[in-house]
Design a protein around this motif. Structure first.
Motif, mmCIF file in Angstrom:
data_model
loop_
_atom_site.group_PDB
_atom_site.id
_atom_site.type_symbol
_atom_site.label_atom_id
_atom_site.label_comp_id
_atom_site.label_asym_id
_atom_site.label_seq_id
_atom_site.Cartn_x
_atom_site.Cartn_y
_atom_site.Cartn_z
ATOM 1 N N TRP A 313 37.967 48.011 35.072
ATOM 2 C CA TRP A 313 37.148 46.969 34.452
ATOM 3 C C TRP A 313 37.363 46.980 32.939
ATOM 4 O O TRP A 313 37.541 48.027 32.326
ATOM 5 C CB TRP A 313 35.649 47.192 34.746
ATOM 6 C CG TRP A 313 35.259 46.986 36.192
ATOM 7 C CD1 TRP A 313 35.908 47.479 37.291
ATOM 8 C CD2 TRP A 313 34.129 46.251 36.676
ATOM 9 N NE1 TRP A 313 35.247 47.091 38.429
ATOM 10 C CE2 TRP A 313 34.161 46.339 38.088
ATOM 11 C CE3 TRP A 313 33.105 45.533 36.069
ATOM 12 C CZ2 TRP A 313 33.194 45.734 38.896
ATOM 13 C CZ3 TRP A 313 32.134 44.932 36.867
ATOM 14 C CH2 TRP A 313 32.193 45.026 38.270
ATOM 15 N N ASP A 314 37.327 45.791 32.324
ATOM 16 C CA ASP A 314 37.526 45.672 30.878
ATOM 17 C C ASP A 314 36.307 46.121 30.101
ATOM 18 O O ASP A 314 36.401 46.562 28.969
ATOM 19 C CB ASP A 314 37.817 44.210 30.505
ATOM 20 C CG ASP A 314 39.059 43.697 31.207
ATOM 21 O OD1 ASP A 314 39.941 44.529 31.489
ATOM 22 O OD2 ASP A 314 39.125 42.485 31.473
ATOM 23 N N MET A 315 35.147 45.927 30.727
ATOM 24 C CA MET A 315 33.889 46.256 30.042
ATOM 25 C C MET A 315 33.106 47.220 30.914
ATOM 26 O O MET A 315 33.284 47.234 32.129
ATOM 27 C CB MET A 315 33.074 44.985 29.807
ATOM 28 C CG MET A 315 33.607 44.146 28.671
ATOM 29 S SD MET A 315 32.461 42.823 28.252
ATOM 30 C CE MET A 315 32.700 41.684 29.602
ATOM 31 N N GLN A 406 32.003 37.428 44.747
ATOM 32 C CA GLN A 406 32.530 37.645 43.404
ATOM 33 C C GLN A 406 32.793 39.134 43.137
ATOM 34 O O GLN A 406 33.815 39.500 42.579
ATOM 35 C CB GLN A 406 31.468 37.136 42.433
ATOM 36 C CG GLN A 406 31.929 36.780 41.075
ATOM 37 C CD GLN A 406 30.800 36.079 40.305
ATOM 38 O OE1 GLN A 406 29.739 35.754 40.856
ATOM 39 N NE2 GLN A 406 31.042 35.844 39.040
ATOM 40 N N GLU B 100 34.501 34.093 38.201
ATOM 41 C CA GLU B 100 35.282 35.324 38.331
ATOM 42 C C GLU B 100 34.377 36.486 37.970
ATOM 43 O O GLU B 100 33.256 36.289 37.499
ATOM 44 C CB GLU B 100 36.503 35.269 37.420
ATOM 45 C CG GLU B 100 36.148 34.988 35.974
ATOM 46 C CD GLU B 100 37.384 34.688 35.138
ATOM 47 O OE1 GLU B 100 37.269 34.772 33.905
ATOM 48 O OE2 GLU B 100 38.448 34.384 35.719
ATOM 49 N N ASN B 101 34.861 37.692 38.226
ATOM 50 C CA ASN B 101 34.099 38.866 37.810
ATOM 51 C C ASN B 101 34.187 38.957 36.286
ATOM 52 O O ASN B 101 35.256 39.201 35.737
ATOM 53 C CB ASN B 101 34.694 40.113 38.470
ATOM 54 C CG ASN B 101 33.902 41.355 38.131
ATOM 55 O OD1 ASN B 101 33.248 41.426 37.098
ATOM 56 N ND2 ASN B 101 33.969 42.339 38.999
ATOM 57 N N PRO B 102 33.079 38.726 35.574
ATOM 58 C CA PRO B 102 33.166 38.578 34.115
ATOM 59 C C PRO B 102 33.482 39.876 33.378
ATOM 60 O O PRO B 102 33.852 39.830 32.211
ATOM 61 C CB PRO B 102 31.769 38.079 33.731
ATOM 62 C CG PRO B 102 30.870 38.539 34.829
ATOM 63 C CD PRO B 102 31.709 38.569 36.069
ATOM 64 N N TRP B 103 33.333 40.999 34.051
ATOM 65 C CA TRP B 103 33.571 42.264 33.363
ATOM 66 C C TRP B 103 34.966 42.832 33.626
ATOM 67 O O TRP B 103 35.368 43.807 33.054
ATOM 68 C CB TRP B 103 32.520 43.303 33.792
ATOM 69 C CG TRP B 103 31.147 42.953 33.316
ATOM 70 C CD1 TRP B 103 30.689 43.021 32.030
ATOM 71 C CD2 TRP B 103 30.058 42.468 34.104
ATOM 72 N NE1 TRP B 103 29.381 42.602 31.984
ATOM 73 C CE2 TRP B 103 28.965 42.269 33.238
ATOM 74 C CE3 TRP B 103 29.896 42.190 35.459
ATOM 75 C CZ2 TRP B 103 27.729 41.805 33.673
ATOM 76 C CZ3 TRP B 103 28.665 41.731 35.899
ATOM 77 C CH2 TRP B 103 27.605 41.531 35.016
ATOM 78 N N LYS B 104 35.671 42.212 34.534
ATOM 79 C CA LYS B 104 36.914 42.809 35.001
ATOM 80 C C LYS B 104 38.122 42.200 34.291
ATOM 81 O O LYS B 104 38.141 41.003 34.042
ATOM 82 C CB LYS B 104 37.033 42.607 36.512
ATOM 83 C CG LYS B 104 37.770 43.724 37.203
ATOM 84 C CD LYS B 104 37.440 43.725 38.679
ATOM 85 C CE LYS B 104 38.298 44.763 39.396
ATOM 86 N NZ LYS B 104 37.911 44.933 40.780
#
Lengths: 466, 104
Positions: A313-315, A406, B100-104
């Motif tokens: 994960w980016d965050m 999602q 979409e998955n906003p954290w990914k």
């Protein structure tokens, strides 16, 4: 004797010898703990919305009696007459709040479609073979400029109040729909909704003449899925609404601020004397404590779950505590962190200062346990239900079809699971029952999601006392 | 008169007649072709399709779709009427494209 049994089997003497009440439910929360037999059946919302299975959603009757040959099996499914409902939360026509109302019985389940706005009335007099008795079609609901039914509470005397998250277009404001004892729509419950726009869950505490409601978002916002842009635009909730229960009027707004985004389940303690309660702010991943001191309601952060770094994960990943409940003896607060994969138990003997007692790490993106036997635990711990005696905690893994797709897209192919933990309330411990698993992936029409759980004899997330 | 609307779901194609004043969902139900749906008012997006060819028009505001979705050709089949012969993909995977998955 409890009203887990068919109400027609129950003679009035069963209650009178102990507490002199004549209606459904139990005289006090402690009476519920003492008188309820261990749960043998569970009703669970089963659904196909957001899968490629074209079948109606259903009410599952699950055998949770360890002495039964069909233990851990879905022994009956009551299919809805239409597809696309998204069964979600549901409730009884009567509970302990009507325990002095002669003639009322805990006999019917009120089962709304969250997406369809259709409301099903199910006669559950025969606890194993419930039957649909009546269907309130969406057009009848839209006539009151309401949609998206969520929380069902019965109120003293036999009426039913349902929180409605949107207007007839799925936009704001929401409101409350009242049904009569005959399950006909009476109209809007609220006389004055003040500045309330968003709605979600609510709980009432009649001895203090108060109701508190929470906020998700407009149906058009949360229905299609979670979009961070909507949070940035202020389209998700962060407030609690305090209502005058008798006058049905909005009295006060408690803004929880940035740390209180998406406040979902509202749980007062069960003692009718209590003015303490909690709400889980799912997106901010905090649990807020609310109470009344000197006539003023206030809310403050009581538990803070830290986001965690994940290599994919980016965050940092928020915990997302999507459900909480209070044990019938008001000693423990339980909750589920859907994204992290954790079920937790906090001591609330000092209500403003919850103390962690125990937790189980499973499912979600960080759970230590990711399978039971050869079954992958799709999704994370979500809707909780606790036995009335406080010794067994059950949960399912689906949140909401579009949000499942999602974050845990594999659930649409594999279905949900229902799991259980054993509790030692004296020592404050929570232990996964590794031998318990109800697999909603194994339904005849195809893999299904599973959401809210209720017992035939009342439970920790719906019974209220006057 | 009717237009023909080709519905593609999980790679399986079905072509159905849809009258100009009829929604695609209602026409599909008339011929027993299952399409996913939820609110039937344009709020929930369960019936979202993506237009590959042709033209459809919403009979009431498509609240489940943002401008970016409309610009990309997404359509709500519960409130969409045809204005030309059309081809549309539909199903849970099309719905999933909206977020979409906003954290990914």
């Amino acid at each position: 004797m409890s009203d887990a049994e068919s109400p027609t089997d129950m003679s009035s003497a069963d209650h009178e010898d102990h507490d002199h009440h004549v209606g459904p439910g139990y005289a006090t929360p402690q009476a519920a703990i003492e008188q309820a037999e261990p749960e043998k059946l569970a009703y669970v919302m089963g659904l196909y919305v957001g899968t490629d299975v074209d079948a109606p959603d259903f009410v599952a009757v699950v055998d949770v009696d360890p002495g039964s040959d069909t233990y851990q099996e879905v022994i009956n499914r009551i299919a809805m007459p239409n597809e696309g409902d998204e069964l979600h939360h549901f409730g009884w026509n009567a509970c302990s709040s009507s325990c002095h109302a002669e003639g009322l019985e805990r006999s019917h389940l009120v089962v709304p479609g969250q997406r369809s706005s259709r409301i099903h009335i199910i006669d559950a007099t025969d606890r194993r073979e419930p039957e649909i008795e009546k269907v309130i079609e969406p057009e009848r609901v839209f006539e009151h400029d309401l949609s998206a039914p969520h929380t069902v509470h019965c109120v003293p005397g036999g009426n039913i109040v349902i929180s409605m998250l949107g207007d007839a277009d799925g936009d704001l404001p929401g409101g409350f729909l009242e049904l009569g004892e005959d399950f006909e729509i009476k109209g809007r419950w609220e006389a004055d909704s003040g500045e309330m726009q968003m709605n979600y869950d609510y709980w009432y505490q009649p001895r203090h003449n108060v109701m508190i409601s929470s906020e998700w978002a407009a149906p058009k916002t949360y229905y299609p899925g979670f979009d961070l842009e909507d949070v940035e635009n202020g389209d998700y909730g962060q407030r609690l609404h305090v209502w005058d229960w008798e006058n049905r009027s909005h009295e006060e707004t408690l803004d929880l601020g940035e740390e209180g985004q998406i406040p979902l389940e509202v749980r007062f303690l069960h003692s009718p004397e209590s003015t303490h309660g909690y709400v889980g702010a799912a997106l901010s991943s905090n649990i807020f404590y609310f109470s009344n001191e000197g006539g003023n309601w206030h809310a403050e952060k009581a538990i803070d779950f830290e986001a965690e770094e994940h290599p994919d994960w980016d965050m940092p990943v928020p915990a997302l505590p999507t459900d909480i409940l209070v044990s019938m003896d008001d000693r423990y607060l339980y909750g589920s962190n859907w994204l992290h994969g954790e079920v937790w138990m906090y001591d609330i003997s000092d209500p403003a200062n919850p103390r962690k007692a125990d937790s189980i790490s499973l499912g979600g993106f960080f759970g230590e346990c990711q399978s039971l036997g050869d079954r992958e635990l799709t999704g994370g711990p979500q809707m909780l239900q606790l036995s009335l005696d406080g010794e067994r905690l059950y949960w399912t893994s689906s949140l909401f079809s579009s949000w499942d797709n999602q974050f845990f897209p594999e659930m649409s192919e594999e279905g949900s699971v229902m799991l259980k933990a054993d509790i030692d309330p004296r020592n404050g411990t929570l232990t996964l029952d590794e031998d318990f698993l109800v697999d909603f992936g194994e339904m005849p029409e195809g893999p299904a999601r599973a959401h809210e759980i209720r017992w035939p004899g009342g439970d920790c997330t719906s019974d209220v006392w006057r | 008169m009717s237009y023909t609307v080709e519905l593609i779901r999980n790679g399986i194609s079905n072509t159905i007649p849809v009258r100009p004043e009829q929604t695609v969902l209602a026409a599909a139900e008339d011929v027993d072709r299952s399409l996913p749906f939820g609110c039937r008012t344009g709020a929930c997006g369960t019936c979202t399709g993506r237009v590959l060819a042709g033209e459809l028009e919403h009979r009431r505001p498509p609240r489940a779709l943002k401008t970016k979705h409309l610009d990309a050709g997404y359509v709500l089949l519960c409130i969409a009427e045809p204005r030309a012969d059309s081809r549309v993909t539909v199903g849970k995977d099309v719905v999933a494209e909206l977020v979409e998955n906003p954290w990914k």
